[in-house]
Design a protein around this motif. Structure first.
Motif: not given
Length: 509
Positions: A354, A357, A360-361
Motif C-alpha cells: 500500500e 503504491d 509511487r503515485k
C-alpha cells in the motif's frame, strides 16, 4: 527582482506587508498579480503553501480601494469562498491587517458557531466577505445578505471544495454574483469538476500554473519507517517528545481522539483536530498548537488542506492516507514557503504494498528504514533532547467497594507543569546525548522574513487543555505507565488495535 510596488500594489499595502516581514513576491504572486490587478479573470494553479492567499488578497483589496464604492448593509463588495472553517479563518486573519491599512472592513462566515454575530456583521456593511459555502447559502436564503454588489469573487482550494461535495452550492452562489464581476480561482488541480466551474463562470481566464500539485518541494525530505505493530506507539513518542511542532495524521476521527489521549498520558502535550469537535474546541486546539503550548497536533485529513502554522518541521503519517493526493496535501503542512521540512510515514509489514503504491503515485522516493524506539535515526529525524510532561491525574473516585479508583485522566490540565527529562530510556532509548542545539532550522513562515527554529517553543512547558470530541466509546489510555515510556503494553497495544480496527477505512474527517 520585481517588488510589490512595481506590480502596482498601493503604498499603504506594501507598507503593511513590510510590517509583516513580507517584501518579496512569491512566484505565484509574481505570475498572477499583473493580470489580477488589471481586472482579468485568473486561474491560478499551485500546490499548497505556495503563497496563494496573498496572490488573491492583494488584488481584491487594491481593486476595492480603487473603485471607491461605499459599503452597503448586507451587500458585500468582494466574496472569498473557502472549503473549511480553518482556512476561512486563516484567510480572514491574513486579510485583516491589510484591509485595515486601506480602511476596508472584512467579515468571516462559517457554520458550527452562532449565526447572530454574523448577521449583525453583514447588516453593518462589509467590504470583503470570507465564507464557507454552506453557511453563506443559509444567510442568503434567509435574506440577511445579497451578492448582487460583489465586484470580485475568489474561489480558494476549489478542488478541495469539489472533494467535499460543495460544487452544487458553489455554483448556486456564483450564479448570484454579477456576470461582469472579476473572478479568481485558485486550485491545486483541475479535476473533480473544477474545470466545469472554470468553463461556466470564468471569462477568458488567464492561466498561471507555477507548480504542480504532483511535485513535492525540494526542501521536503521523505522517510518511511518500517516498524513492528507493537513498536508504532513507541516510535511515535520518541519522535514527538523532541522539541518543535509536529502534525500527526490519522485516517479516522476516532483514531485521532484515541491517539491524542494516549500521547498526553505518555507525557507528550498533544491536541486533536477533527470533525467531531465543536468549533470552539477546534479553535482552542489549533490556537494551542499555534502558540506552542502543545507542540503536537493529531488530526484527520480535515487539517490536510488550508492549515498554516509557522515552523511545522515534521509531518507524521501515523496512518498512511488512502490516496496519493491526500499524502501530498498532508505533507504540505511542512516545507512551506521555502522552509525545510521532514515527512515520516509509519509502515507495518502488512502495509508495504500500500505504501509503495502510494509514494509511487505521489512521485516521491522516500528513504525506507527498519526502526524501533530508541534508534539513532529517530534523533536525526527529530533532533533535540527528549522531554516529557507528567500526565495529570484526577482525584481518586470512590468505587462501589469504597476504594479509590485511582484512574488517570487523558485530559491535560497541567498548566505551569514543567517538562522533565524522561525518567527511563528503556522503552524509547537513551536521549541523554541528544542536544537541543542540534535542532533543525526552519523558515516555515508564510513569506520571506518569517523564520523560526524547531524547538523554539520547547520552553513553553504548560500541558494544554485537550479539547475532547463529542463522540462516545473512547478507548482507555494506558495511564499507568510513567511519563517518557513509550509503552509496549497499554498505549502501544491500544494504538495497534485501533490501527487494525480503523486503519484501512477512508474518510473520517
Amino acid at each position: 527582482m520585481t517588488t510589490f510596488t512595481e506590480f502596482g500594489v498601493p503604498a499603504a499595502l506594501t507598507a503593511a506587508l513590510a510590517d509583516l516581514g513580507i517584501t518579496t513576491p512569491f512566484p505565484i504572486q509574481a505570475a498572477t498579480l499583473p493580470d489580477s490587478l488589471a481586472g482579468r479573470d485568473v486561474l491560478g494553479r499551485g500546490r499548497t503553501g505556495s503563497g496563494k492567499t496573498y496572490a488573491f488578497a492583494l488584488p481584491v483589496l487594491t481593486r476595492l480601494a480603487a473603485s471607491g464604492t461605499p459599503r452597503r448593509p448586507g451587500r458585500p463588495r468582494a466574496l472569498i469562498l473557502a472549503p473549511t472553517r480553518e482556512l476561512a479563518t486563516q484567510i480572514d486573519a491574513a486579510l485583516a491587517p491589510l484591509a485595515a491599512a486601506l480602511k476596508l472592513r472584512t467579515l468571516v462566515v462559517f457554520g458550527g458557531v452562532g449565526a447572530t454575530p454574523q448577521i449583525k456583521g453583514l447588516a453593518a456593511g462589509v467590504d470583503v466577505l470570507v465564507a464557507c459555502p454552506g453557511r453563506l447559502d443559509d444567510h442568503l436564503r434567509q435574506g440577511h445578505a445579497s451578492l448582487e454588489n460583489v465586484e470580485i469573487t475568489v474561489l480558494d482550494e476549489a478542488d478541495h471544495m469539489a472533494d467535499l461535495g460543495f460544487l452544487p452550492v458553489v455554483r448556486r452562489l456564483l450564479e448570484q454574483t454579477p456576470r461582469d464581476g472579476q473572478r479568481l480561482l485558485f486550485s491545486a488541480t483541475l479535476d473533480n469538476g473544477v474545470d466545469v466551474l472554470v468553463k461556466r463562470f470564468l471569462r477568458r481566464p488567464v492561466t498561471h500554473a507555477v507548480d504542480s500539485a504532483a511535485e513535492t518541494p525540494i526542501e521536503m525530505t521523505h522517510h518511511v519507517l518500517h516498524v513492528r505493530s507493537d513498536d508504532r506507539f513507541g516510535v511515535l513518542v520518541d519522535l514527538l517528545s523532541a522539541p518543535g511542532r509536529t502534525m500527526v495524521f490519522t485516517r479516522t476521527k476516532r483514531r485521532a481522539k484515541v491517539l491524542t489521549k494516549q500521547l498526553v498520558a505518555a507525557g507528550v502535550p498533544a491536541v486533536e483536530l477533527h470533525g467531531n469537535l465543536a468549533q470552539n474546541a477546534r479553535n482552542r486546539n489549533l490556537a494551542a498548537f499555534s502558540d506552542g503550548s502543545a507542540e503536537t497536533l493529531v488530526a484527520t485529513d480535515i487539517a490536510a488542506r488550508g492549515i498554516h502554522v509557522d515552523d511545522v518541521a515534521l509531518v507524521i503519517h501515523a496512518d498512511p492516507p488512502v490516496e496519493h493526493k491526500a499524502y501530498l496535501h498532508r505533507s504540505g503542512r511542512t516545507a512551506r514557503a521555502g522552509a525545510q521540512g521532514t515527512v515520516v510515514t509509519l509502515m507495518t509489514d502488512d502495509q508495504q504494498a500500500e505504501v509503495r503504491d502510494l509514494t509511487r503515485k505521489a512521485g516521491v522516493r522516500p528513504t525506507t528504514s527498519r526502526t524501533r524506539p530508541g534508534d539513532p535515526l529517530l534523533a536525526q529525524l527529530a533532533p533535540g533532547e527528549r522531554r516529557f510532561v507528567a500526565p495529570p491525574t484526577v482525584p481518586a473516585q470512590a468505587t462501589p467497594s469504597g476504594r479509590p479508583s485511582g484512574r488517570s485522566s487523558g485530559r491535560s490540565r497541567g498548566r505551569g507543569a514543567g517538562r522533565s527529562s524522561a525518567p527511563s530510556a528503556s522503552s524509547i532509548g537513551s536521549a541523554s546525548g541528544r542536544s537541543a542545539s542540534s535542532a533543525r532550522s526552519s523558515q516555515a513562515g508564510n513569506q520571506p522574513g518569517a523564520s523560526g527554529q524547531r524547538g523554539s517553543a520547547a520552553g513553553k512547558a504548560a500541558a494544554p487543555r485537550v479539547e475532547r470530541s463529542r463522540g462516545r466509546g473512547t478507548e482507555p489510555a494506558a495511564a499507568t505507565a510513567r511519563p517518557g515510556h513509550a509503552r509496549t503494553g497499554g498505549g502501544a497495544a491500544a494504538f495497534s488495535a485501533s490501527s487494525r480496527a480503523g486503519g484501512r477505512r477512508g474518510g473520517g474527517r
